[in-house]
Design an enzyme around this catalytic site. Structure first.
Site, mmCIF file in Angstrom:
data_model
loop_
_atom_site.group_PDB
_atom_site.id
_atom_site.type_symbol
_atom_site.label_atom_id
_atom_site.label_comp_id
_atom_site.label_asym_id
_atom_site.label_seq_id
_atom_site.Cartn_x
_atom_site.Cartn_y
_atom_site.Cartn_z
ATOM 1 N N MET A 220 0.858 -1.178 0.000
ATOM 2 C CA MET A 220 0.000 0.000 0.000
ATOM 3 C C MET A 220 0.901 1.237 0.000
ATOM 4 O O MET A 220 1.829 1.326 -0.780
ATOM 5 C CB MET A 220 -0.998 -0.041 1.149
ATOM 6 C CG MET A 220 -1.994 -1.189 1.055
ATOM 7 S SD MET A 220 -2.988 -1.072 -0.455
ATOM 8 C CE MET A 220 -4.090 -2.448 -0.251
ATOM 9 N N SER A 221 0.682 2.191 0.889
ATOM 10 C CA SER A 221 1.400 3.466 0.775
ATOM 11 C C SER A 221 2.843 3.433 1.266
ATOM 12 O O SER A 221 3.560 4.430 1.116
ATOM 13 C CB SER A 221 0.626 4.570 1.502
ATOM 14 O OG SER A 221 -0.526 4.905 0.766
#
Length: 391
Positions: free
Chosen positions: A105-106
């Site tokens: 993800m981030s």
């Protein structure tokens, strides 16, 4: 996905892969759902990690919560702790495993930040340049006037609502453009670089508050490709993954035209994520080889703006802490700084350079953001610091 072929209601699909319970399988099998590009390692040059397990059975994360209970409570898929270049704890759950890349993800953004630092050090990328110097196609968008560094620091005045639980609006169109959401009846196939042209409104000046906008990072990947004349996955392999001695090839999701989802689509093994942390802990070095520029790490540690952070989007998740954000990395400031990365659904990397402590965690937490779990994570890290004599 426990029977093959799975019954329809148990099948992981593009429509449900980020939702529990499907995510506990999907996050370790992303390339089976979304098209991707390989980030190759060099199997003949692996940074070997020695194992020296520590007894953490008495570790107290919170009142009445031991480490095993913490891992249960935070939907853990993988957890690893390195102290002074040795693995002192490692555990896998659900569909995760030591050689299975898991989506970051981030935390993917922080990988881009590291790559950008390497390219800037080599004179390939100018972080002070306007973004339109590299991508003139966006001159008519809200990014006009922003610099590359503004994007790296999430200080571009872009109007974009990063609501992960929204069911309509720009963030849904953004996900469709990246291939992360299925098209709906009547939709025309989009792509990531066409999506940038739809971001036309500003909500403040560039170089203002910390304002978290994921498309900033995807645009950075386009800038990086333009600067180097090479596709993003190959740049990551050439400049970070192979020099670091990654044990396993990573990969990144790409849209239908091959544009990388640099904001959230990188998938790596837990050990290789920990190796990135070791690089930061060792001031960029793998042995005698300088992989990450030491000046870039010092820039991350010292040159973020705490006022921009305090007035920005995420301060509420870290109440009372002296923080800044620089080059896609978070920093808790002080005499013993913590450098870290965050991804939704429970992806984390924590590094204490002075104490050579690295903690990496991968999860399939149902909620994208959870303030209570964020605070529990910080308690876990504090407990490990104390356990290893790092007050």
């Amino acid at each position: 996905m426990r029977e093959f072929p799975p019954a329809g209601e148990n099948q992981v699909t593009l429509a449900n892969w980020r939702h529990a319970p499907f995510s506990s399988w999907a996050f370790s099998h992303v390339r089976e759902i979304i098209q991707s590009a390989d980030i190759a390692n060099n199997p003949d040059d692996i940074w070997q990690l020695q194992s020296d397990p520590a007894d953490l059975s008495t570790l107290s994360v919170d009142d009445g919560l031991d480490l095993s209970g913490y891992l249960d409570a935070t939907y853990t898929d993988g957890f690893i702790v390195l102290h002074r270049d040795r693995i002192v704890a490692e555990e896998y759950r659900n569909a995760a495993g030591p050689r299975k890349p898991h989506i970051l993800m981030s935390v993917s953004k922080s990988m881009l930040g590291a790559l950008s630092g390497i390219l800037a050090d080599k004179g390939i990328l100018d972080t002070a340049a306007p973004v339109t110097d590299y991508v003139p196609e966006i001159a008519g968008t809200a990014w006009k006037g922003a610099t590359v560094q503004n994007l790296l620091d999430m200080r571009a005045g872009i109007r974009f609502d990063e609501d992960y639980e929204a069911t309509s609006g720009a963030i849904i169109e953004y996900r469709k453009s990246t291939g992360w959401n299925p098209l709906e009846p009547g939709d025309t196939a989009s792509d990531l670089r066409s999506f940038f042209s739809e971001i036309s409104d500003t909500d403040g000046a560039h170089l203002g508050r910390f304002h978290y906008v994921s498309p900033n990072t995807d645009l950075m990947a386009w800038i990086v490709e333009r600067a180097a004349g090479t596709r993003y996955a190959d740049l990551m392999s050439q400049h970070l993954w192979q020099p670091m001695g990654a044990e396993t090839s990573a990969y990144i999701t790409v849209d239908r035209l091959g544009a990388p989802r640099a904001a959230g689509g990188v998938c790596v093994t837990l050990r290789d994520l920990a190796r990135v942390g070791l690089l930061v802990a060792n001031l960029g070095k793998r042995g005698s080889v300088q992989v990450l520029p030491q000046a870039w790490i010092e820039d991350v540690l010292t040159n973020g703006d705490p006022q921009a952070w305090a007035s920005g989007d995420f301060a509420e998740y870290f109440p009372g802490r002296n923080m800044h954000y620089r080059n896609k990395w978070y920093v808790e400031r002080g005499d013993n700084p913590m450098v870290f990365c965050i991804g939704i659904h429970g992806q984390n990397l924590y590094v204490f350079p002075e104490q050579q402590l690295v903690v990496a965690k991968m999860s399939s937490r149902p909620r994208p953001l959870d303030p209570e779990v964020s605070l529990l994570n910080l308690k876990m890290v504090a407990a490990l610091k104390q356990h290893f004599g790092m007050s």
